[in-house]
Scaffold this motif. Structure first.
Motif, PDB file in Angstrom:
ATOM      1  N   TYR A  58       0.257   2.443  10.251  1.00 51.94           N
ATOM      2  CA  TYR A  58      -0.177   2.713   8.884  1.00 51.94           C
ATOM      3  C   TYR A  58       0.211   1.613   7.891  1.00 51.94           C
ATOM      4  O   TYR A  58      -0.528   1.331   6.953  1.00 51.94           O
ATOM      5  CB  TYR A  58       0.406   4.041   8.390  1.00 51.94           C
ATOM      6  N   LEU A  59       1.406   1.022   8.095  1.00 48.83           N
ATOM      7  CA  LEU A  59       1.925   0.085   7.105  1.00 48.83           C
ATOM      8  C   LEU A  59       2.181  -1.318   7.647  1.00 48.83           C
ATOM      9  O   LEU A  59       2.529  -2.226   6.894  1.00 48.83           O
ATOM     10  CB  LEU A  59       3.218   0.642   6.501  1.00 48.83           C
ATOM     11  N   GLY A  60       2.037  -1.475   8.956  1.00 45.59           N
ATOM     12  CA  GLY A  60       2.205  -2.793   9.546  1.00 45.59           C
ATOM     13  C   GLY A  60       3.644  -3.258   9.630  1.00 45.59           C
ATOM     14  O   GLY A  60       3.905  -4.445   9.835  1.00 45.59           O
ATOM     15  N   ILE A  61       4.604  -2.331   9.483  1.00 47.63           N
ATOM     16  CA  ILE A  61       6.025  -2.670   9.585  1.00 47.63           C
ATOM     17  C   ILE A  61       6.712  -1.629  10.464  1.00 47.63           C
ATOM     18  O   ILE A  61       6.236  -0.502  10.609  1.00 47.63           O
ATOM     19  CB  ILE A  61       6.701  -2.706   8.198  1.00 47.63           C
ATOM     20  N   GLU A  62       7.841  -2.005  11.039  1.00 48.63           N
ATOM     21  CA  GLU A  62       8.532  -1.101  11.960  1.00 48.63           C
ATOM     22  C   GLU A  62      10.013  -1.018  11.590  1.00 48.63           C
ATOM     23  O   GLU A  62      10.673  -2.047  11.419  1.00 48.63           O
ATOM     24  CB  GLU A  62       8.386  -1.603  13.401  1.00 48.63           C
ATOM     25  N   PRO A  63      10.560   0.196  11.436  1.00 42.60           N
ATOM     26  CA  PRO A  63      11.968   0.351  11.078  1.00 42.60           C
ATOM     27  C   PRO A  63      12.886  -0.270  12.127  1.00 42.60           C
ATOM     28  O   PRO A  63      12.689  -0.069  13.328  1.00 42.60           O
ATOM     29  CB  PRO A  63      12.160   1.876  11.031  1.00 42.60           C
ATOM     30  N   PRO A  64      13.911  -1.021  11.686  1.00 43.44           N
ATOM     31  CA  PRO A  64      14.848  -1.627  12.636  1.00 43.44           C
ATOM     32  C   PRO A  64      15.870  -0.628  13.165  1.00 43.44           C
ATOM     33  O   PRO A  64      16.537  -0.885  14.161  1.00 43.44           O
ATOM     34  CB  PRO A  64      15.535  -2.716  11.805  1.00 43.44           C
TER      35      PRO A  64
END
Length: 504
Positions: free
Chosen positions: A394-400
């Motif tokens: 959805y946002l193109g980022i991934e939680p670390p």
């Protein structure tokens, strides 16, 4: 023995609901205390106390006498003889009674104790990035929710019954359509902004002492009309507002030294909730109508004040000088740069810090995960992986890590499933309300730019606040805008604002 008259039954019903409201207020203070600094060693016992009081309240609400009174008062002839206020009160009580009566009191008490414990465990697990410790509590909370759904019954989708608890009449079918239409507008708009040069917002990470943040938070709450004689402001981990009664509505915020934006907009957000609760009609005090009519309508007020007023250019034309005076670290930052920075569009990991455009995508992620959990399509153990995958999609980022991912919100620990969609519904309601308010108040922008909020607050009080729960969500939006909820007002507002900011 003479039969009791309708007047006598009504009087007894009102006395019973007043007693229940007293229990609710006491519980509200206990919850507020837990979230604002109660000693850690006392939390386990506090959870037990909350469990006992909540169960007593539950027993009152589902007592045989309550059932008898509601049966008598909802008979057609008796119901028609009641005032509008009393008809609405009885209708709400009957809905709650029919729903709650299906849950055994012992089961309810165990659940309340579990939820209170789970919230405390979450508070420890989040900063420690420790989903493993929180997981068994969340598994039990989810299991209880599934049991409740079976007891309550459901229609087309199991998740519908949870949605209805927060936004009466809302269903998965309706939400899927609304979210689908919203996504069609948001995704290309976010993509167009991403193609533009990034704004320089590094100055937003300047360190601001907590005391300065607190001072400006208190100042701006007073400016928008929050009554400190009927409330207070305190720090907490996850900001919230608690409306005990119109004379005691408390707000909380979170201070982060290198992120002044966090406390600033959390404060205005919770202040929006509080303005609603502080201005409910005194005639509703002691009844079950002395609160907001739904979570969607309630969120409309927090989002309206936070974003549509608090992030607007006229607002900062008036208050940026005060901000620089109280927060001298921003003395050299031009107002226009600050205005654009607080409206920056940038995919982020944290929902509460998200911009207006991407915020709704955060809600859609939680909505999809909740649907899958309740329909046995996803297990709690697989939540972190599913969460991360959806953020990527959805946002193109991934939680670390899980602290910035699945552990970021308090809602699930307390059993708040079905709540998250209220945030996006609130954005939609707010945009439609703003359109109607601008038509009714032609000097709206000039009033904001001059710090004149009395006309705005008076209009909102007349149309929304004073009615409490006397009006349904549908009646509120019709009272405000003369029409049912229409999500196109939100997309129109967002496109106009952000195309101007990013010169699209």
């Amino acid at each position: 023995m003479r039969m009791a008259t309708i007047e006598q039954r009504l009087a007894e019903y009102l006395e019973l609901t007043k007693k229940m409201k007293s229990y609710e207020e006491a519980l509200g203070v206990l919850y507020w205390d837990m979230r604002t600094g109660a000693p850690r060693k006392g939390l386990e016992t506090r959870a037990e106390v909350i469990g006992v009081l909540s169960t007593e309240l539950f027993k009152l609400s589902t007592s045989d006498r309550m059932g008898e009174l509601l049966a008598a008062l909802t008979e057609p002839a008796a119901f028609e003889s009641l005032s509008r206020l009393h008809r609405r009160s009885v209708t709400e009580s009957k809905k709650d009674y029919d729903r709650s009566k299906k849950i055994p009191p012992e089961m309810y008490q165990k659940y309340v104790v579990l939820a209170s414990q789970a919230e405390s465990v979450w508070e420890e697990a989040k900063p420690n990035n420790d989903f493993a410790t929180f997981r068994p509590y969340l598994e039990q909370v989810v299991d209880y929710q599934k049991q409740f759904i079976e007891l309550w019954g459901y229609g087309e989708n199991k998740y519908d019954t949870l949605l209805d608890a927060y936004e009466p009449g809302m269903t998965v079918t309706k939400l899927d359509a609304v979210f689908g239409a919203l996504r069609e507008t948001l995704v290309p708009l976010v993509a167009a902004i991403a193609a533009k040069p990034a704004l320089d917002t590094a100055f937003m990470n300047r360190k601001v002492p907590t005391e300065q943040q607190r001072a400006f938070s208190e100042f701006i709450l007073k400016e928008i009309g929050y009554d400190f004689a009927a409330g207070r402001l305190d720090p907490t981990t996850h900001p919230f507002a608690t409306g005990l009664n119109p004379g005691d509505v408390r707000v909380t915020t979170r201070y982060i030294e290198d992120d002044v934006k966090n406390s600033l907009f959390s404060t205005i957000h919770e202040g929006g909730h509080a303005l609603y609760e502080q201005n409910v009609s005194p005639a509703l005090i002691g009844t079950n109508l002395c609160t907001g009519t739904s979570m969607g309508i309630h969120e409309s007020q927090s989002r309206l004040w936070e974003n549509m007023i608090g992030r607007s250019r006229p607002f900062w034309e008036r208050y940026y000088g005060d901000f620089q005076r109280i927060v001298p670290a921003f003395a050299d930052v031009p107002m226009e740069d600050f205005y654009r920075a607080v409206n920056e569009v940038k995919p982020s990991l944290i929902r509460t810090e998200a911009d207006e455009l991407t915020y709704n995508l955060h809600i859609m992620i939680r909505y999809e995960l909740e649907k899958r959990l309740m329909n046995d399509e996803l297990q709690v153990a697989d939540l972190p992986e599913a969460w991360n995958a959806m953020y990527k999609e959805y946002l193109g980022i991934e939680p670390p890590n899980d602290e910035l991912g699945v552990l970021q919100d308090v809602h699930w620990s307390g059993g708040g499933f079905g709540y998250f969609p209220s945030y996006s519904l609130g954005n939609m309601y707010a945009a439609q309300m703003m359109d109607a308010m601008r038509a009714a108040l032609p000097t709206f922008d000039a009033d904001v730019a001059a710090g004149r909020f009395d006309p705005i607050k008076a209009w909102l009080t007349e149309k929304i606040y004073t009615h409490g729960k006397l009006l349904t969500p549908s009646e509120v939006i019709r009272n405000v805008a003369g029409a049912e909820l229409d999500p196109t007002y939100l997309t129109t507002y967002l496109e106009a604002k952000y195309k101007e900011i990013y010169a699209l």
